[in-house]
Design an enzyme around this catalytic site. Structure first.
Site, PDB file in Angstrom:
ATOM      1  N   TRP A 108      39.532   3.367  -9.758  1.00  0.00           N
ATOM      2  CA  TRP A 108      39.218   2.719 -11.045  1.00  0.00           C
ATOM      3  C   TRP A 108      37.927   1.915 -10.994  1.00  0.00           C
ATOM      4  CZ3 TRP A 108      44.646   0.422 -12.782  1.00  0.00           C
ATOM      5  CH2 TRP A 108      45.542   1.499 -12.957  1.00  0.00           C
TER       6      TRP A 108
ATOM      7  N   HIS B 283      32.771   4.222   0.347  1.00  0.00           N
ATOM      8  CA  HIS B 283      32.368   4.842  -0.916  1.00  0.00           C
ATOM      9  C   HIS B 283      30.851   4.779  -1.049  1.00  0.00           C
ATOM     10  CE1 HIS B 283      31.901   5.685  -5.147  1.00  0.00           C
ATOM     11  NE2 HIS B 283      33.092   6.249  -5.093  1.00  0.00           N
TER      12      HIS B 283
ATOM     13  N   GLU C  84      32.406  13.268  -1.261  1.00  0.00           N
ATOM     14  CA  GLU C  84      31.886  12.939  -2.594  1.00  0.00           C
ATOM     15  C   GLU C  84      30.365  13.056  -2.572  1.00  0.00           C
ATOM     16  OE1 GLU C  84      34.787  10.310  -4.937  1.00  0.00           O
ATOM     17  OE2 GLU C  84      33.622   8.965  -3.691  1.00  0.00           O
TER      18      GLU C  84
ATOM     19  N   GLY D 262      37.017   9.303 -10.344  1.00  0.00           N
ATOM     20  CA  GLY D 262      36.522   8.060 -10.922  1.00  0.00           C
ATOM     21  C   GLY D 262      36.817   8.004 -12.411  1.00  0.00           C
ATOM     22  N   GLY D 263      35.800   8.283 -13.225  1.00  0.00           N
ATOM     23  CA  GLY D 263      35.877   8.122 -14.672  1.00  0.00           C
ATOM     24  C   GLY D 263      37.132   8.705 -15.313  1.00  0.00           C
TER      25      GLY D 263
HETATM   26  P1  13P Z   1      33.436  10.168 -11.056  1.00  0.00           P
HETATM   27  O1  13P Z   1      34.745  10.964 -11.063  1.00  0.00           O
HETATM   28  O2  13P Z   1      33.340   9.211 -12.196  1.00  0.00           O
HETATM   29  O3  13P Z   1      32.253  11.067 -10.904  1.00  0.00           O
HETATM   30  O4  13P Z   1      33.486   9.250  -9.742  1.00  0.00           O
HETATM   31  C1  13P Z   1      33.825   9.826  -8.532  1.00  0.00           C
HETATM   32  C2  13P Z   1      34.059   8.737  -7.545  1.00  0.00           C
HETATM   33  O5  13P Z   1      33.145   8.024  -7.161  1.00  0.00           O
HETATM   34  C3  13P Z   1      35.431   8.533  -7.066  1.00  0.00           C
HETATM   35  O6  13P Z   1      35.464   7.674  -5.976  1.00  0.00           O
END
Ligand code: 13P
Length: 254
Positions: free
Chosen positions: A11, A98, A170, A236-237
């Site tokens: 989040w 991260h 990621e 994330g989003g």
């Molecule tokens: P998004 O899914 O918003 O691209 O972010 C990915 C993320 O950084 C999850 O840790």
């Protein structure tokens, strides 16, 4: 044995306590049928960890992760939170390394390694993030960068310890940009990470979940997670909306 998929919602710096409680309540209701088939966690900001822990209780369909930790047990480290404190509020997992921490807050492979060790010692399972920038990908350095991050982050861990953590690939260029790696691009890097894990930890490598993260959406989740070495997602989003996140979780069920 097939690895159980693991989907975690990061989040980031979103949700007050009230908003966090509303979101987990919606998630728990919509994830009942996925319970047991996919492992699901959410990573709220520190301020919402304890209220969310109290709301989900033990053994529910949603587990609790933190977004970061300090590697020292306690002391004069203003603003920081220890692994013991995370265990105390029932975090089962904690994200470390991260790319936002690496890029904005000076996180290094060395600090990731110290954090992973502190978490394991406290019984909290690390989710170790790795990933290349666009410039590194364009320079053909993806596997070298990711390999260095995995080796650095996992340095000195025993095969047993490596078996307890989760990796998250990621690519930085895919985070929050709407640009997702293709499933083939993800699989290539995930397979390389698995090969490296085999070198570091032997057969345990086949048990370690490697999540993909970077613009995971309901529309692309199932395809990404159908790849043999993509064992889940770090979202994330799309994890901020119960409906989207539930669809992503369901995309993990074949
Ligand atoms: P998004 O899914 O918003 O691209 O972010 C990915 C993320 O950084 C999850 O840790």
């Amino acid at each position: 044995m097939a690895r159980k998929k693991f989907v975690c919602g990061n989040w980031k710096m979103h949700k007050t306590v009230g908003e966090a409680l509303a979101l987990v309540a919606e998630l728990e209701a919509s994830l009942k049928e996925a319970a047991g088939r996919v492992q699901v966690a959410v990573a709220p900001p520190f301020t919402a960890l304890k209220p969310v822990a109290d709301a989900i209780g033990h053994g529910g369909s949603v587990e609790l992760a933190a977004q970061d930790v300090h590697f020292e047990k306690q002391g004069a480290f203003t603003g920081e939170v220890s692994a013991t404190m995370l265990a105390d509020v029932c975090c089962t997992h904690c994200i470390v390394g991260h790319s936002e921490r690496r890029q904005l807050f000076g996180e290094t492979d060395e600090s990731v390694n110290k954090k992973a060790k502190a978490l394991l010692a406290a019984g909290v399972l690390p989710i170790v993030c790795v990933g290349e920038t666009l410039a590194e990908r364009e320079a053909g350095q993806t596997l070298a960068v990711v390999g260095r991050q995995v080796r650095g982050g996992l340095a000195g861990l025993s095969p047993d310890q490596i078996g307890r953590l989760t990796l998250a690939y990621e690519p930085v260029w895919a985070i929050g940009t709407g640009k997702t790696a293709t499933s083939a691009q993800a699989q290539e890097v995930h397979a390389a990470i698995r090969a490296l894990l085999r070198e570091l930890a032997g057969g345990v490598a086949d048990e370690v979940r490697i999540q993909y993260g970077g613009s995971v959406k309901p529309e692309n989740a199932a395809e990404l997670m159908s790849q043999p070495d993509v064992d889940g997602a770090l979202v994330g989003g799309a994890s901020l909306k119960a409906d989207d996140f539930s669809k992503i979780v369901k995309g993990a069920i074949r």
